[in-house]
Design a protein around this motif. Structure first.
Motif, mmCIF file in Angstrom:
data_model
loop_
_atom_site.group_PDB
_atom_site.id
_atom_site.type_symbol
_atom_site.label_atom_id
_atom_site.label_comp_id
_atom_site.label_asym_id
_atom_site.label_seq_id
_atom_site.Cartn_x
_atom_site.Cartn_y
_atom_site.Cartn_z
ATOM 1 N N UNK A 90 0.833 -1.204 0.000
ATOM 2 C CA UNK A 90 0.000 0.000 0.000
ATOM 3 C C UNK A 90 0.870 1.256 0.000
ATOM 4 N N UNK A 91 1.935 1.248 0.757
ATOM 5 C CA UNK A 91 2.834 2.417 0.779
ATOM 6 C C UNK A 91 3.465 2.656 -0.594
ATOM 7 N N UNK A 92 3.818 1.595 -1.289
ATOM 8 C CA UNK A 92 4.382 1.733 -2.641
ATOM 9 C C UNK A 92 3.352 2.329 -3.597
ATOM 10 N N UNK A 93 2.116 1.876 -3.493
ATOM 11 C CA UNK A 93 1.051 2.409 -4.348
ATOM 12 C C UNK A 93 0.816 3.880 -4.032
ATOM 13 N N UNK A 138 3.041 6.492 -5.618
ATOM 14 C CA UNK A 138 2.742 6.800 -7.009
ATOM 15 C C UNK A 138 1.400 7.492 -7.206
ATOM 16 N N UNK A 139 0.408 7.175 -6.383
ATOM 17 C CA UNK A 139 -0.948 7.647 -6.633
ATOM 18 C C UNK A 139 -1.554 8.483 -5.508
ATOM 19 N N UNK A 140 -0.754 8.998 -4.600
ATOM 20 C CA UNK A 140 -1.284 9.710 -3.433
ATOM 21 C C UNK A 140 -2.188 10.877 -3.806
ATOM 22 N N UNK A 141 -1.883 11.574 -4.891
ATOM 23 C CA UNK A 141 -2.660 12.751 -5.270
ATOM 24 C C UNK A 141 -3.615 12.492 -6.424
ATOM 25 N N UNK A 142 -3.774 11.252 -6.805
ATOM 26 C CA UNK A 142 -4.599 10.913 -7.957
ATOM 27 C C UNK A 142 -5.927 10.308 -7.532
#
Length: 174
Positions: free
Chosen positions: A23-26, A29-33
């Motif tokens: 989840x941290x890896x995802x 990449x996608x925190x603001x998406x």
């Protein structure tokens, strides 16, 4: 341990810990998406529910019912889309969640279909990645565990519709 399980391959605690890492890896990449999470039913249901709760991002969740095993312990080599309609993904970032990457046929078929529908980006996330030569070129962008080429059940994975409810991943007795 269930009587049809030869050995526990991955414990509940190991799953919890690894999902936190994935989840941290995802999120990097996608925190603001805004994401469209596409869950491949029925096998990925347990894994995807746990993963989605670990991803505090704006998301919509869609499910696609696909099958490639058709009740056997080996992939049939044919991917069947059991739903008549795929989700609306044009211009959106998509994260496909599946229980296991085995032959690669299912993930490849779904990713290709979503790209054809105009998704701006499609990434794959799997609980298990079988270390084996694949039928098609396909790798998951995110994976929790690499496993040997064994038939596994539990934590959403089944044999003829059974064992999905086991809280761990186990190798099925022959």
């Amino acid at each position: 341990m269930h009587r049809d399980v030869e050995k526990i391959l991955i414990t509940e605690e190991e799953i919890r810990q690894r999902l936190d890492v994935v989840a941290q890896k995802i999120l990097l990449e996608f925190a603001d998406d805004e994401l469209v999470v596409v869950i491949l039913l029925k096998g990925a249901l347990v894994f995807a529910a746990d993963m989605c709760r670990r991803l505090p991002v704006k998301m919509t969740v869609e499910c696609i019912n696909v099958a490639s095993y058709h009740g056997d312990i080996k992939s049939s080599g044919k991917v069947k889309f059991l739903d008549a309609k795929l989700p609306e993904v044009a211009g959106k970032k998509v994260l496909v969640m599946d229980d296991i990457l085995d032959t690669g046929l299912t993930m490849r078929a779904v990713v290709d279909s979503l790209r054809e529908l105009g998704a701006s980006e499609v990434k794959g996330c799997v609980l298990l990645n079988k270390k084996k030569e694949r039928s098609v070129t396909c790798e998951a962008d995110y994976r929790a565990f690499d496993i040997e080429d064994e038939f596994v059940i539990g934590y959403g994975l089944d044999f003829q519709g059974k064992y999905r409810n086991l809280p761990y991943v186990g190798v099925m007795k022959q």
